[in-house]
Scaffold this motif. Structure first.
Motif, PDB file in Angstrom:
ATOM      1  N   THR A  39       0.847  -1.191   0.000  1.00  0.00           N
ATOM      2  CA  THR A  39       0.000   0.000   0.000  1.00  0.00           C
ATOM      3  C   THR A  39       0.881   1.239   0.000  1.00  0.00           C
ATOM      4  OG1 THR A  39      -1.802  -1.053   1.198  1.00  0.00           O
ATOM      5  CG2 THR A  39      -1.697   1.334   1.305  1.00  0.00           C
ATOM      6  N   LEU A  40       0.538   2.172  -0.850  1.00  0.00           N
ATOM      7  CA  LEU A  40       1.174   3.490  -0.854  1.00  0.00           C
ATOM      8  C   LEU A  40       0.091   4.510  -0.548  1.00  0.00           C
ATOM      9  CD1 LEU A  40       3.313   3.276  -4.155  1.00  0.00           C
ATOM     10  CD2 LEU A  40       3.951   2.541  -1.849  1.00  0.00           C
ATOM     11  N   GLU A  73       8.237  -0.526  -7.385  1.00  0.00           N
ATOM     12  CA  GLU A  73       8.842   0.053  -8.581  1.00  0.00           C
ATOM     13  C   GLU A  73       7.864   0.072  -9.756  1.00  0.00           C
ATOM     14  OE1 GLU A  73      12.314  -2.326  -9.039  1.00  0.00           O
ATOM     15  OE2 GLU A  73      13.412  -1.307  -7.426  1.00  0.00           O
ATOM     16  N   SER A  74       6.868  -0.815  -9.723  1.00  0.00           N
ATOM     17  CA  SER A  74       5.915  -0.880 -10.839  1.00  0.00           C
ATOM     18  C   SER A  74       4.830   0.189 -10.753  1.00  0.00           C
ATOM     19  CB  SER A  74       5.275  -2.267 -10.895  1.00  0.00           C
ATOM     20  OG  SER A  74       4.368  -2.451  -9.824  1.00  0.00           O
ATOM     21  N   ILE A  75       4.585   0.746  -9.570  1.00  0.00           N
ATOM     22  CA  ILE A  75       3.482   1.716  -9.449  1.00  0.00           C
ATOM     23  C   ILE A  75       3.912   3.080  -8.918  1.00  0.00           C
ATOM     24  CG2 ILE A  75       1.728  -0.063  -9.135  1.00  0.00           C
ATOM     25  CD1 ILE A  75       1.721   0.550  -6.146  1.00  0.00           C
ATOM     26  N   LYS A 106      -3.106   3.766  -2.850  1.00  0.00           N
ATOM     27  CA  LYS A 106      -3.140   2.751  -3.893  1.00  0.00           C
ATOM     28  C   LYS A 106      -2.543   1.461  -3.346  1.00  0.00           C
ATOM     29  CE  LYS A 106      -2.144   4.157  -8.003  1.00  0.00           C
ATOM     30  NZ  LYS A 106      -1.376   4.619  -9.194  1.00  0.00           N
ATOM     31  N   THR A 107      -3.095   0.342  -3.809  1.00  0.00           N
ATOM     32  CA  THR A 107      -2.536  -0.950  -3.419  1.00  0.00           C
ATOM     33  C   THR A 107      -2.369  -1.813  -4.658  1.00  0.00           C
ATOM     34  OG1 THR A 107      -2.779  -2.875  -1.970  1.00  0.00           O
ATOM     35  CG2 THR A 107      -4.770  -2.036  -2.976  1.00  0.00           C
ATOM     36  N   LYS A 108      -1.369  -2.682  -4.614  1.00  0.00           N
ATOM     37  CA  LYS A 108      -1.140  -3.616  -5.720  1.00  0.00           C
ATOM     38  C   LYS A 108      -0.679  -4.938  -5.139  1.00  0.00           C
ATOM     39  CE  LYS A 108       0.770  -3.885 -10.364  1.00  0.00           C
ATOM     40  NZ  LYS A 108       1.519  -3.164 -11.418  1.00  0.00           N
ATOM     41  N   GLN A 109      -1.101  -6.025  -5.756  1.00  0.00           N
ATOM     42  CA  GLN A 109      -0.740  -7.330  -5.220  1.00  0.00           C
ATOM     43  C   GLN A 109      -0.191  -8.252  -6.291  1.00  0.00           C
ATOM     44  OE1 GLN A 109      -4.303  -9.044  -3.553  1.00  0.00           O
ATOM     45  NE2 GLN A 109      -4.822 -10.073  -5.459  1.00  0.00           N
ATOM     46  N   MET A 110       0.494  -9.301  -5.845  1.00  0.00           N
ATOM     47  CA  MET A 110       1.085 -10.274  -6.750  1.00  0.00           C
ATOM     48  C   MET A 110       0.927 -11.668  -6.157  1.00  0.00           C
ATOM     49  SD  MET A 110       5.078 -10.626  -7.924  1.00  0.00           S
ATOM     50  CE  MET A 110       5.066  -9.063  -8.795  1.00  0.00           C
TER      51      MET A 110
END
Length: 407
Positions: free
Chosen positions: A289-290, A323-325, A298-302
């Protein structure tokens, strides 16, 4: 008729600190870190007399109470006491739903019928046990459903016991301001008041039902029924299962220094890995989470190849996601979460359903690969090597709520 208790620990974090440090008893204390932008997590009842409450900025609380005692949070203490609290409640009934770290719903219908006890007497017994064993106070609401039990527990604090029945709910909850209704947020209450729905009793009127539809949408009937004392939701024991292990931190000052941000991610990954290992939990999804402002995050998951609790995997994945977002904006908070968690024993049972030899060989190959990657990363501190498979199965969403154990 079912008998539902809502048991709520009073000023939990503050009470937990007092239970472990008796010298704090009777003092106006708040739980938060001592920093320029700290937000109060919990205020003791002594502090609340000065108008201090949770979510208030620390600087404002100091203005209201110059002799305020600031206590940093000790989350391991809170988790330990919370587990003991739920264990005590579960001795009365296994039909228990954890609502948060300091509150739960419990169906005591069977217990009361078997023991031929008055519900009020059972509530007193629970309060006595919680206080004698944990030195914590709790308020209890007793009602025929979860909604009324929750409303009841909020009526008398600390150490209150309130009973709401199908015959008394109109007298107990209808006169209350609409903002006091559980489930009505600070943004919704003013909209209802504009429509003339000032008290809970107004929401219960059939002639106002059409008015509330634009506000509640498909949930309008649920709120209308609750205002009329009806709640058909059941105790959800499955809700107690831990779905993720997360940790986040708020910076002292907003930052866009990538080296600093990555160092914070490293500490968070260590904490998440450590907690997973202590609980024998593994997960196959990692998210970050940023948070840019109070409103924007914003959040991103893998998804990763295998269920893991490994620090290197968690940290490397977090950096890749970052690094991706990340686009160089100022950040105020970052967080990491290990998701889709399972207990190691549960995972082993699932594995045993398949070809054991094939899976063991696969796991050995993966583990050897991770060992090689770890050795390379240790010898090349300026470089981060990852498996190519970790670059796939990405998903991006906007963060809708805080991660577990936000600080």
């Amino acid at each position: 008729m079912q008998i539902i208790f809502h048991v709520d620990l009073n000023a939990f974090y503050a009470s937990a600190e007092t239970s472990s440090q008796p010298s704090l008893k009777g003092k106006p204390i708040v739980i938060c870190r001592e920093s320029r932008r700290s937000i109060i997590t919990t205020a003791s009842y002594e502090a609340r007399k000065f108008g201090i409450h949770s979510a208030m900025p620390l600087f404002k609380a100091k203005e209201l109470c110059p002799h305020l005692v600031i206590v940093p949070p000790h989350f391991e203490l809170y988790k330990t006491l919370s587990e003991k609290f739920f264990n005590i409640i579960s001795t009365f009934s296994q039909e228990l739903e954890v609502a948060s770290i300091d509150e739960c719903y419990v169906d005591l219908t069977n217990y009361i019928q078997v023991h031929h006890q008055n519900p009020y007497d059972v509530a007193i017994e629970i309060q006595k046990r919680v206080f004698s064993e944990l030195k914590l106070e709790c308020s209890i609401g007793i009602a025929p459903n979860k909604f009324l039990a929750k409303m009841a527990s909020d009526m008398e604090k600390p150490m209150g016991i309130t009973v709401i029945t199908n015959q008394s709910y109109k007298q107990k909850i209808w006169p209350l301001p609409i903002g006091n209704m559980f489930g009505i947020g600070k943004k919704t209450a003013p909209k209802l008041i504009e429509l003339g729905i000032v008290r809970i009793g107004d929401l219960a009127k059939y002639e106002n039902y059409e008015k509330i539809k634009p506000i509640f949408g498909k949930n309008a009937l649920i709120y209308y029924q609750k205002a009329n004392g009806k709640d058909y939701s059941k105790i959800n024991v499955a809700h107690n299962e831990l779905k993720s292990i997360g940790n986040s931190t708020t910076f002292e000052r907003d930052s866009q220094d990538e080296d600093f941000i990555k160092s914070v991610f490293r500490e968070l990954a260590l904490e998440v890995s450590s907690r997973a290992k202590k609980r024998d939990l593994v997960g196959n999804s990692i998210s970050i989470t940023l948070k840019y402002t109070r409103e924007k995050s914003k959040t991103k998951q893998m998804i990763v190849d295998d269920y893991t609790q490994d620090f290197d995997t968690i940290y490397a994945t977090a950096l890749l996601l970052f690094e991706s977002i990340y686009g160089g904006e100022m950040l105020r908070l970052v967080g990491i979460s290990l998701n889709n968690v399972k207990h190691v024993e549960e995972l082993q049972q699932q594995i045993s359903l398949f070809d054991h030899t094939q899976i063991q060989a696969s796991k050995k190959e993966i583990n050897e690969t991770e060992k090689v990657i770890h050795r390379l990363n240790s010898s090349l501190p300026g470089l981060k090597i990852m498996k190519a498979s970790d670059l796939i199965k990405q998903q991006s969403t906007i963060q809708k709520k805080y991660l577990e154990n936000n600080e």
